[in-house]
Design a protein around this motif. Structure first.
Motif, mmCIF file in Angstrom:
data_model
loop_
_atom_site.group_PDB
_atom_site.id
_atom_site.type_symbol
_atom_site.label_atom_id
_atom_site.label_comp_id
_atom_site.label_asym_id
_atom_site.label_seq_id
_atom_site.Cartn_x
_atom_site.Cartn_y
_atom_site.Cartn_z
ATOM 1 N N GLY A 13 0.677 -1.151 -0.439
ATOM 2 C CA GLY A 13 0.012 -0.289 -0.056
ATOM 3 C C GLY A 13 0.778 1.219 -0.216
ATOM 4 N N GLN A 14 2.631 0.825 0.473
ATOM 5 C CA GLN A 14 3.147 2.637 0.652
ATOM 6 C C GLN A 14 3.174 2.441 -0.379
ATOM 7 N N ILE A 15 3.878 1.550 -1.461
ATOM 8 C CA ILE A 15 4.446 1.422 -2.784
ATOM 9 C C ILE A 15 3.161 2.649 -3.585
ATOM 10 N N VAL A 16 2.044 1.446 -3.858
ATOM 11 C CA VAL A 16 1.475 2.416 -4.414
ATOM 12 C C VAL A 16 0.741 3.889 -4.107
ATOM 13 N N ALA A 17 0.498 4.407 -2.341
ATOM 14 C CA ALA A 17 0.531 5.672 -2.071
ATOM 15 C C ALA A 17 1.060 6.308 -3.268
ATOM 16 N N THR A 18 3.131 5.547 -2.999
ATOM 17 C CA THR A 18 3.887 6.945 -3.406
ATOM 18 C C THR A 18 3.545 6.665 -4.912
ATOM 19 N N ALA A 21 1.452 4.607 -10.427
ATOM 20 C CA ALA A 21 1.537 3.568 -11.586
ATOM 21 C C ALA A 21 1.875 1.921 -11.512
ATOM 22 N N THR A 22 2.330 2.004 -9.919
ATOM 23 C CA THR A 22 2.551 0.173 -9.398
ATOM 24 C C THR A 22 1.567 -0.614 -9.551
ATOM 25 N N ALA A 23 0.286 -0.101 -9.375
ATOM 26 C CA ALA A 23 -0.454 -0.265 -8.802
ATOM 27 C C ALA A 23 -1.036 -1.633 -10.374
ATOM 28 N N ARG A 24 -0.972 -1.164 -11.748
ATOM 29 C CA ARG A 24 -1.108 -2.097 -12.342
ATOM 30 C C ARG A 24 -0.059 -3.328 -12.251
ATOM 31 N N VAL A 25 0.454 -2.685 -12.013
ATOM 32 C CA VAL A 25 2.183 -4.038 -12.030
ATOM 33 C C VAL A 25 1.615 -4.888 -10.848
ATOM 34 N N LEU A 219 -13.380 0.576 -8.118
ATOM 35 C CA LEU A 219 -13.675 0.549 -6.734
ATOM 36 C C LEU A 219 -11.838 0.249 -5.761
ATOM 37 N N TYR A 220 -11.042 -0.520 -6.431
ATOM 38 C CA TYR A 220 -9.526 -0.643 -5.827
ATOM 39 C C TYR A 220 -8.774 1.207 -5.269
ATOM 40 N N GLU A 221 -8.893 1.193 -6.472
ATOM 41 C CA GLU A 221 -8.579 2.741 -5.999
ATOM 42 C C GLU A 221 -9.183 3.471 -5.472
ATOM 43 N N HIS A 222 -10.325 3.403 -5.373
ATOM 44 C CA HIS A 222 -10.861 3.861 -4.178
ATOM 45 C C HIS A 222 -11.116 3.308 -2.808
ATOM 46 N N ILE A 223 -10.423 1.848 -2.826
ATOM 47 C CA ILE A 223 -10.780 1.367 -1.359
ATOM 48 C C ILE A 223 -9.286 1.723 -0.855
#
Length: 243
Positions: A13-18, A21-25, A219-223
């Motif tokens: 979660g910290q990686i995606v918060a930073t 774009a890492t959410a796609r990976v 939804l996942y971005e929302h969460i």
């Protein structure tokens, strides 16, 4: 935005918060970055059955997010809440009924050959009902107080404790509901073979799979925004500005 050097000890979660774009990976490797964003990358890869070295290589290959310096993590609390309300809450209420109508159309035509559509229908209806109650709790209880808390921090003044006792109490409920939706859509992904239409699926069937996948992505971005950014910010502000 400067490129980050990730390692296996970072929380997903910290990686995606930073860098969002890492959410796609993570989505590509089936790694849960929103409902269980507190898990270290090494553990998350183990749970997903993928190589941490392979995931790190994919993360390192990403170009840093240039759209907004720092991505969502650089946004103040009030802007994040406004984004969730105007983008995600509106999207669920607008797109949910449209997707449901398409699902019912596809189920009527293909339900006999693909009985998994019946369970999919039940799950999606449950989701829309639960999400509506979830959105109302955010709009009527949690977010108004968080905005008041943010305003107080900007003005350098203290406010009274939330009527729930502490923001941690409604946040705990929100997190539990997020996890419930994550589990529900994990089952939906299984039922739909990763949102893939069967060989005999018509254009409407293929469109349904695309709409469901888009719904889950939103939804996942929302969460993610709530679990990994809004809620931690709220707890930190409460510690400083609530008597």
């Amino acid at each position: 935005m400067e490129k980050k050097q990730w390692n296996e000890n970072w929380e997903v979660g910290q990686i995606v918060a930073t860098d969002y774009a890492t959410a796609r990976v993570f989505a590509g490797y089936g790694i849960d970055f929103c409902c269980h964003g507190e898990v270290a990358l090494e553990k998350a890869c183990e749970q997903a059955g993928v190589s941490v070295a392979e995931v790190l290589k994919a993360l390192d290959a990403l170009e840093p997010n240039k759209e907004v310096a720092g991505g969502f993590a650089a946004w103040p609390l009030d802007l994040l809440i406004d984004y969730v309300l105007k983008i995600h809450h509106r999207y669920i209420r607008r797109q949910g009924p449209v997707t449901l109508a398409l699902l019912e159309k596809v189920e009527a035509v293909h339900g006999e050959a693909h009985p998994e559509l019946h369970e999919l229908h039940v799950l999606f209806v449950e989701s829309l009902q639960e999400l509506e109650m979830h959105l109302q709790k955010e709009e009527n209880v949690l977010f108004p107080y968080l905005l008041e808390l943010f305003d107080a921090s900007e003005q350098g003044r203290y406010i009274e404790q939330m009527h729930c006792g502490t923001v941690a109490n409604p946040i705990r409920v929100m997190r539990m509901e997020h996890e419930g939706e994550g589990n529900r859509y994990h089952r939906i992904a299984e039922l739909t073979n990763g949102f893939t239409a069967p060989a005999d699926g018509c254009n409407s069937y293929r469109l349904l799979m695309q709409e469901l996948e888009d719904f889950v992505r939103h939804l996942y971005e929302h969460i993610h925004l709530e679990n990994n950014l809004i809620f931690p910010m709220a707890v930190e502000l409460e510690e400083k500005w609530v008597r």
